[in-house]
Structures are given as C-alpha cells and as structure tokens.
Write a protein that holds these residues in place. Structure first.
Motif, PDB file in Angstrom:
ATOM      1  N   ASN B 468       0.799  -0.977  -0.106  1.00  0.00           N
ATOM      2  CA  ASN B 468      -0.093   0.044   0.026  1.00  0.00           C
ATOM      3  C   ASN B 468       0.847   1.312   0.211  1.00  0.00           C
ATOM      4  N   GLU B 469       0.545   2.279   0.156  1.00  0.00           N
ATOM      5  CA  GLU B 469       1.201   3.691   0.292  1.00  0.00           C
ATOM      6  C   GLU B 469       0.416   4.416   1.427  1.00  0.00           C
ATOM      7  N   LEU B 470       1.364   4.856   2.288  1.00  0.00           N
ATOM      8  CA  LEU B 470       0.899   5.828   3.265  1.00  0.00           C
ATOM      9  C   LEU B 470       1.236   7.120   3.090  1.00  0.00           C
ATOM     10  N   GLY B 471       0.070   7.859   3.084  1.00  0.00           N
ATOM     11  CA  GLY B 471      -0.076   9.253   2.985  1.00  0.00           C
ATOM     12  C   GLY B 471       0.503  10.259   4.142  1.00  0.00           C
ATOM     13  N   ASP B 472       0.312  11.443   4.100  1.00  0.00           N
ATOM     14  CA  ASP B 472       0.807  12.311   4.854  1.00  0.00           C
ATOM     15  C   ASP B 472      -0.359  12.114   6.154  1.00  0.00           C
ATOM     16  N   ALA B 473       0.187  11.904   7.385  1.00  0.00           N
ATOM     17  CA  ALA B 473      -0.579  11.608   8.507  1.00  0.00           C
ATOM     18  C   ALA B 473      -1.223  13.135   9.133  1.00  0.00           C
ATOM     19  N   GLU B 474      -0.731  13.978   8.740  1.00  0.00           N
ATOM     20  CA  GLU B 474      -1.391  15.318   9.120  1.00  0.00           C
ATOM     21  C   GLU B 474      -2.563  15.763   8.369  1.00  0.00           C
TER      22      GLU B 474
END
Lengths: 413, 541
Positions: B468-474
C-alpha cells in the motif's frame, strides 16, 4: 398546573430546536419531566390508574411529536405508562393478598369475614386472570378499579371514615409507587454505562484489535473498563465524517493509555481484516433487533460480515424501542445541512433549486443515521446482559405494555 | 593467503570453521585454474558487506542470486577438482555468464576456495533474502530477453519490493538517497514494512536542493516536486508526466566518453526512478511504463548512432502515451457508453479520469442520466470532479462515503476507476473503492471498472495491508475547511495516538461485475490472460 405545563412546553421547544442531543440525556430529562408531572397531578377517587395513564399519554404525545426521530422520548413515555400499569397491578395483587391475610386474622369484623370471601374470590379471579393473560390489561383496567376498590372498602370494616382513609391511602400509594418506580428508571438510565461496562472483561481479551466509528460514551466506558482490568488491546477509530467525532474520541482513548489509530472512514474495509471485533454504540434499537446507528455503520457492519468479524452493539435499555421499523432509512432518519460537506459559496447557483437559471442542480445528501438490519449484528450488550438480535422482541414485553405502542390520547372515551 | 570470514554471513561456512575464505572469481575457459579473489566486499577493502559480491575478474557487481552446485560442472569442464567438497552455492555476476563467486571447502588446506562456472542462475534450495534495491530491480529486470526460457519464466515472477522493516536495507537506501527523509513519528505497527516520512520536511529540503541535483535532470526534478506536493495525482496523469520528463531528459542526453549508450542511459533512468520514488512511491502504471522504456532501451540495435537512438526512443515514448493511454481511454469510453441507458442513475467514487471522460461523452451524446458522486477524506477528490461535471452541465448528487448505503438504493450502475488490476482480479484503487463496491454488491447494483490495459500487473494481492502507500498523517488529523475540528492537534506528542492515512485499497474480484479495458469488456478473471497474451506487446512496439 401551570408550573408543570410551562415546563413541558419548554422541553418541547428545546426538543424541536435540537438543543438536547443524545439519547441518554433526552431520556433522563423526559423521565424527570414526567416525574414532576405525575407528582403534581391530582387523581380522582376511582379509576386512578386510568386517569394517570390518560394524563401521561397526553403529555407524552406532545413530547413525541416534538421530535419523532428521537426515539428515546417515546421509549421513556411508554416505560412510564408500563410502570403505572404494573404498579397498579401489584397494588391490586397486594390488596388481594392483604384480603387473604386479613381473612385469616382474628381481629376482623364478622362482617368482613362474611363479605371477604365473596369479594376476595372475585378479586382473586381477576388477579389470576391478569396474571395469566397480561395482554388483556384493557379488560383488567375496566374491572380492577371496582374490584380493587371493593376489597378496600370492605376491609375498612364497614366504617365510612375508614373507607375514605384507605381510599386516600390507596390513591397516595399508587402515585407514590409510580414516582418511586420512575426514580428507579432515572437511576437506571444514569447508571446504564456502568452496568454495560462491567461486562467488558468477558468480551475483550489480550492483544485484541477493536474497531469503532465515531464517538460513543458507552463504548468509551466499555473500553476503559477493560483497560482497568489490565487487558492490553489496540483500537482503530474511524473518524465518522461529517461530524468527525472520532477525533476527540481517539484523543480521549489515547490519553488514557490505549494504543489508538485514527483512520478515515474509507479505510474501514482495508483495515477490517486485521480487526478482531467491532464495538459500536447505537442511537436506538428497534423491536426486530435492527439498529438505528450513526451514519456509516451499515457499511462497517457489511464489511464485518464479509470478514466474519463480530459486530457488537452496546445499548442501554432506554434505547430499546418497541416499534418495528418500516423503511427506517427514510422515516427514522434526519438529513442534516449540506454545509458540512460543501461550501455554499462556490456552488451557490447550483444549490438553489428555486432559481430556475438553467444551471445544473446539485443535490447534497447528508443523512445523520443509518439502519443496520438484525442479521448483521452479532450481539447486543445491554445493562441486563448480552442478547442475540432475535431476543430483543422478548425484552420488549418486560419493559413495555402492548397497549402503549400508539401513544395517543383517548378521545373522549 | 589471507584467511578471514565473510562478514555478510551469506557465505558462512556451514561448519563455521573460521578458516574458510569467502572468495570467488572468474573462470574463463582459457584460464583454467586461475583464481582471483572476489566475492565479499570485505576482501576488496571496503569495510561493509553488501551481501553482493564483485566479480574478481571483470569487476562487475554480482546480483546476489545463488546458483546450483558447481562441483559437477567444474569436474565436467575438466578442472582439477580432486579433494574439493562443495558446501555452498554461488553468487553470480550479471554481466558475464562465466563470472561467479562461490565457496568451496578444501579438506586438505582447511578452506581454500576455487572458482567455478555458472551458466545458469536458478534459485537455490535455501532461499536467500531476495530483497533488492529499486535500482538493482531495474538491473536484474534488464537481464535481457535472450536467455533461456526457464529464465524468462523466472523473470516473470515479479521481484519483491523493498521491505522497509529490514533495518539494513533501510540504512543503505538512506545513504544513497537524494532527498533527506525524516521518518514520521507515531508510526503504525501494522505498516512497518511501508515507508512513512514526514511530509513537510521533505518539501523544503527538496526546494533547497534545486541547483545542486547534478545527476537529476531538471525536468525530472520538476515532476518529482509536483508529485511531492500532490499537484499531479491520478495514475494516468502521473504516468504521462513522468514519461514526458524522461523524454526531455533523453533529448538532452549525450553519451559520456568510454561508456556505451545503452548502459549509461539505463543507469541514468534508474537514477531518475529512484529519485521519483523518494518523492512519492511509484504507482503500478508508472512501473509498467518504466519497464517498457527500459526494454526499448536495451533492445536498441547497437549499430544506431546516438541521435538516431535518441529519436527512436523519443518516438517510442510518444507512441506509448498515445496508444496505451490516450487512445485506450477513447476505446474504453466507446465501450462503456453502451452500458449507459436513459434514466440511469450512475454512481462514481472519488475522481477517475476514465470515468470522467465517460460521463462527459455520454452527456454529449445526449443520454439523460443522473450522477451520484461519493467523496471521502482526506483527499476530497470528488469535489473537483463535481466542479468539472457541473461546469459541463450535468446534474449531480454529492455525498460522503458514510452515506453510501443511504443513496445506493436508487443507483442503477456504479462506475469506478482503478490504479491497477492485479492478476487475481483484485482491483487496486483509491481507498474507499472497496467499501463502495461492497455496498453496491449488497444492493445488487452492477459495478463496472474502467481501466486501461497498461495498468494490469502480474502481481497478486489478497488484502490491502501487504502492499500500500501511506500518505501524510497530518492530512487525517486536520480537516480542511472545518477549523472547529481540532481535537487531534498535537497528536505527535501523544505516543499512543497514530493517525493513519492509507491511500489505496484492494477490492476483491467478486464485487466487480466487469472490467472495461481497451481490449474490450472482460470479467475480472480474464485479467491474467490479457497480461500473458498482450504483455509481450511492449517488446514489439
């Protein structure tokens, strides 16, 4: 009493303006209102229960129509009506029992001895009837006040003073009992979270992963109770657009030491394969076991069913509604403002259906509730314990009378 | 003779005798018996073992693949192998089929090593960690199509991507990286194997490096920057932007002296690709496009002059973009428009370029239909689609993903886009697609996926976690436009709280009714057939 009526009107206005939120608060306030209403009521000498029921029905109808979607109001009204009927029944049974006892004592008048067996037999028969066929309270109400009155009048030993004294005491007894029972109801509503949280330890074990959506006070206490017992588990909180109550909920859980992950609602299907249990709260539980829940929970329930993850609903008994849902997505739902989803500014011409300017129309749908059918729910946890959705209809009989399902004032009958 | 042990422990002798040398070398047929020390980097003076060897003869890097028992081969080729026992397997160099590294025990001398011949590189019984860096993925993929068929088959097995829970690999990648990555705090345990970096820091760092990025062409840099900011998003857009940037860089390319065009250009492309990966992990469509480009480069005839080669590559890229993306979209729209009837209520999720083209085309044809756009956080791509559709005059209903059960009862068809379709029929697409497809399936509404064929991949995936891809948690903690929702401010200080921003999810194939591609309308089960039959087409363009 003008005092009480103004209270009632105030409450109705608050409901209509949605200044009261949350089924627990609403239920408690309704119960307190009804208690003050009953205590201020002056009851006639005969057919007290009937009069009481009529009066409560009148007020109840007003409250229910103020906010039909808030099912807790109707639940509490029906509970109070059921309490009245039950208290009346128990007083009658006690009177009957008292008659039997009195007939055995030696201090009674000869008159009583003579009269009692006859009347007590009919009273006993009536009481037996009521015990065997609870649904026909209708008939009971028509008969009982007379038979209830008679034994008392006879037990007074034929003394008219005694008669009125006991009639007074009877009247006061009913109201007294009802108010006591309503107090118990309020107590029950206030402590429902603790009762439910006590059962947390049975269901949450070590290294579990729990998924929840939005924010629910019941769920929070449930999880914290398990944490108290040193069960270590992780929680995924879906944020619950468009109110985003999941954010505050996750913050509270994290500050109490639980490993919390905040996910977006769209990621529920992706994450649910790694989840052991879904625990959610409900807005209302219908008689067929279906749940009126915050929007998005039907999606979560479907995903949980697909991955064979148990879907557990926590609900206090005051949320249990004796009605069967018909088209609940529409009839028991509220549509909220589109401004939570879209800015009015950029689409103002499209959102104005009356302008007729020829620009294409945007229709924004923002429902507040979702209906979860009973086959998707694995377990209900209430203050009375854990239940299957198929058992809910039976619980109804414990708390509600079938005559009260339609709360409408009897028109001049 | 220097005797020491290989620090990488790959060439650890099984009997853990300390006298074994890790070594190897080239075994040319003419140089029978000549042994040069190669193999572990420790021998060559570097103090760090890469797990790969360097061929002592030609100096080429070895790939870390193991080969078969060499003893029999050596004795067959007539080498004097009396007394040697074989205990381990080979590392072999990519370049020269004769180069290899091995470890053999000589019982007599307590551990001299000998070279051996390796023509084949098949996997050994003990599978060594095959985790490759992205640049070496490119190198090994470029082994060339002129090997034996079983090698081809093995090559078709996709190489595992870099796993970020392996400390060594992460360290090495960091040393090599252009962009400084600051690992995000409060990482989610479940996703340890995926990279998660702090977004803001990367942006400013990259900006400051603009004039210092020697190896990276400015066009590629620009594209990487736009990926990082989220300016370009969507499979087709990213792919086209990347290919055009490569085109620019190829046009400006000139072979340095003493290097061949093919190898140098390939290494340059690898360098650009690693840079782009650091900006944002590649999508599967981009990966396929890069594979195509590399195959075209390696299959360039050697007698071409530099300018001819460059023009040929540039036109190849143009053809790829045109045929595989633009024309493919037109074909898809033509097929899909036959599935829209008057009075339909069509539902779509987030923003897909193919579905948008379809809706606009159907509207132009005069079909009467309504569109329901389902949107979700944190990207809120549906809003932009809404703007574009309304601008073209289509009436729409807009809602958020939680309400999809509410609206689904009036929907007749669901059209979804995809980032990729995998070989087991799973649709890998924007997170939330699986939820929409599931609810549609519950309500018995057909789900149609519009996806170009170049996005198909032979990988398989069962759930959304393994890749998967993790984006910006903000972006999860902050809600744009709703300043009153600020409960998650300061989430970094709380160690128990982790926002998770997943970008993709995997929709199981049983929720999908039909996939509309430029090869026609196919069921999800036919995807591996298309990959197999038409995958070779890349080579023939």
């Amino acid at each position: 009493m003008p005092d009480v009526h103004s209270l009632v009107n105030e409450f109705v206005i608050k409901l209509q303006k949605r200044q009261i939120e949350g089924s627990k608060t609403t239920a408690k306030l309704t119960a307190e209102l009804l208690r003050s209403f009953i205590s201020q009521l002056r009851l006639p000498h005969s057919n007290q229960a009937g009069a009481l029921i009529d009066a409560v029905k009148e007020v109840g109808e007003k409250l229910i129509t103020a906010k039909p979607v808030e099912l807790a109001v109707g639940n509490v009204v029906r509970r109070v009506l059921h309490i009245i009927r039950e208290e009346d029944l128990s007083i009658t049974n006690a009177a009957v029992g008292g008659l039997n006892l009195a007939s055995e004592s030696d201090d009674d008048d000869g008159n009583d001895e003579y009269d009692h067996p006859v009347l007590s037999a009919s009273a006993v028969a009536a009481a037996a009837r009521s015990a065997l066929r609870p649904p026909s309270l209708q008939t009971l109400l028509d008969d009982m006040p007379h038979s209830a009155a008679n034994p008392h009048t006879s037990s007074s030993g034929g003394d008219s003073e005694g008669k009125s004294k006991s009639a007074d005491s009877l009247r006061r007894k009913l109201k007294h009992d009802v108010i006591e029972a309503v107090n118990e109801l309020i107590q029950e509503i206030s402590t429902c979270h603790e009762q439910i949280a006590e059962q947390a330890v049975e269901h949450i074990h070590h290294n579990e992963v729990i998924l929840t959506l939005g924010s629910s006070q019941t769920v929070k206490e449930f999880l914290l109770a398990a944490k108290e017992k040193n069960r270590s588990f992780r929680v995924f909180v879906a944020e619950g657009a468009p109110r985003y109550q999941g954010h505050a909920f996750a913050k509270e859980l994290a500050s109490s030491g639980l490993q919390t992950t905040v996910i977006t609602d769209s990621a529920v299907f992706a994450m649910i394969s790694h989840v052991n249990m879904v625990i959610v709260g409900a807005h209302a539980v219908m008689a067929n076991g279906g749940v009126i829940a915050p929007v998005g929970l039907n999606m979560v329930a479907l995903a949980a069913k697909r991955h064979a993850v148990p879907f557990v609903v926590l609900a206090g008994v005051h949320k249990l509604c004796p009605l069967y849902p018909h088209n609940p997505e529409v009839l028991l739902n509220e549509l909220k403002s589109p401004s939570e989803l879209l800015d009015f500014g950029e689409f103002s011409d499209c959102l104005d259906f009356g302008s007729g300017s020829g620009s294409p129309l945007i229709h924004v749908v923002n429902p507040a509730f979702d209906y979860v059918p009973p086959d998707l729910v694995s377990l209900f946890i209430t203050d009375t314990g854990g239940h299957n959705p198929s058992y809910i209809y039976r619980l109804i009989a414990d708390f509600y009378s079938p005559d009260d399902l339609v709360v409408r004032r009897k028109s001049a009958s | 003779m220097v005797r020491h042990q290989c620090a990488c422990k790959i060439l650890q002798p099984t009997n853990t005798s300390p006298d074994t040398i890790a070594g190897g070398g080239c075994f040319d047929a003419e140089e029978t018996g000549r042994k040069t020390i190669g193999g572990c980097m420790k021998d060559s003076g570097e103090d760090r073992c890469s797990g790969k060897g360097r061929c002592g003869n030609c100096g080429g890097k070895t790939a870390g693949t193991f080969g078969p028992c060499v003893l029999s081969q050596l004795s067959q080729s007539g080498v004097e192998m009396k007394g040697w026992t074989e205990s381990k397997f080979l590392l072999s160099c990519n370049k020269n089929p004769l180069c290899w590294v091995t470890e053999l025990h000589h019982p007599g001398e307590g551990g001299k090593t000998a070279g051996g011949n390796s023509a084949n590189t098949t996997k050994s019984a003990k599978p060594a960690p095959q985790k490759k860096d992205n640049s070496s993925v490119a190198a090994s993929e470029r082994k060339g199509g002129d090997r034996q068929t079983d090698k081809d088959r093995k090559k078709d097995v996709p190489h595992p991507r870099m796993q970020f829970d392996d400390e060594n690999r992460v360290e090495k990648a960091k040393k090599r990286s252009v962009v400084k990555q600051a690992e995000a705090r409060n990482r989610v345990e479940l996703f340890r194997h995926l990279p998660q970096y702090e977004h803001g820091a990367r942006l400013t760092d990259l900006e400051s490096k603009f004039f210092q990025l020697g190896p990276v062409h400015p066009a590629v840099y620009k594209v990487g920057f736009r990926y990082l900011t989220g300016d370009i998003s969507g499979g087709n857009a990213r792919c086209i932007a990347m290919l055009q940037a490569f085109q620019e860089s190829i046009k400006d390319y000139s072979t340095p002296p003493e290097k061949t065009l093919i190898r140098d250009l390939t290494s340059k492309i690898n360098c650009y690709v690693s840079f782009l990966i650091e900006c944002r992990p590649l999508s599967i469509s981009m990966g396929n496009a890069i594979r195509f480009l590399k195959r075209r480069i390696t299959s360039l005839p050697l007698n071409l002059s530099e300018s001819e080669a460059i023009t040929s590559l540039v036109s190849d890229i143009d053809r790829f973009i045109n045929e595989k993306i633009i024309l493919a979209d037109n074909v898809i729209v033509k097929h899909a428009v036959t599935k829209i009837r008057d009075g339909d209520v069509l539902l779509t999720y987030a923003s897909s370029s193919a579905v948008e083209m379809l809706l606009l085309h159907a509207h132009e044809l005069g079909k009467r239909f309504r569109v329901v756009i389902v949107d979700s956080r944190p990207k809120l791509e549906g809003k932009m689609l809404l703007r574009r559709l309304v601008g073209k005059g289509i009436s729409c209903t807009y809602t958020h993903i939680n309400a999809v059960s509410y609206v689904m009862h009036e929907v007749t068809r669901v059209f979804l886009g995809a980032s990729s379709v995998l070989a087991n029929g799973t649709v890998y697409s924007r997170v939330g697609t699986a939820c929409v497809a599931m609810v549609a399936h519950q309500f018995r509404v057909p789900v149609l996926i519009c996806c170009e064929a170049y996005k198909f991949h032979e990988r398989v995936q069962l759930d959304s976690i393994c890749c998967n891809e993790l984006g910006d948690a903000e972006m999860v903690s902050r809600v744009t436009g709703r300043e009153d929702i600020n409960s998650l401010d300061g989430w970094t200080s709380s160690e128990n709280l982790q926002p998770l921003n997943l970008l993709y999810d995997a929709t199981p194939s049983d929720y999908v009714s039909m996939i509309i591609t430029d090869y026609g309308m196919i069921p999800p089960t036919s995807v591996p057939v298309i990959v197999r039959e038409y995958g070779r087409e890349y080579l023939l363009i």
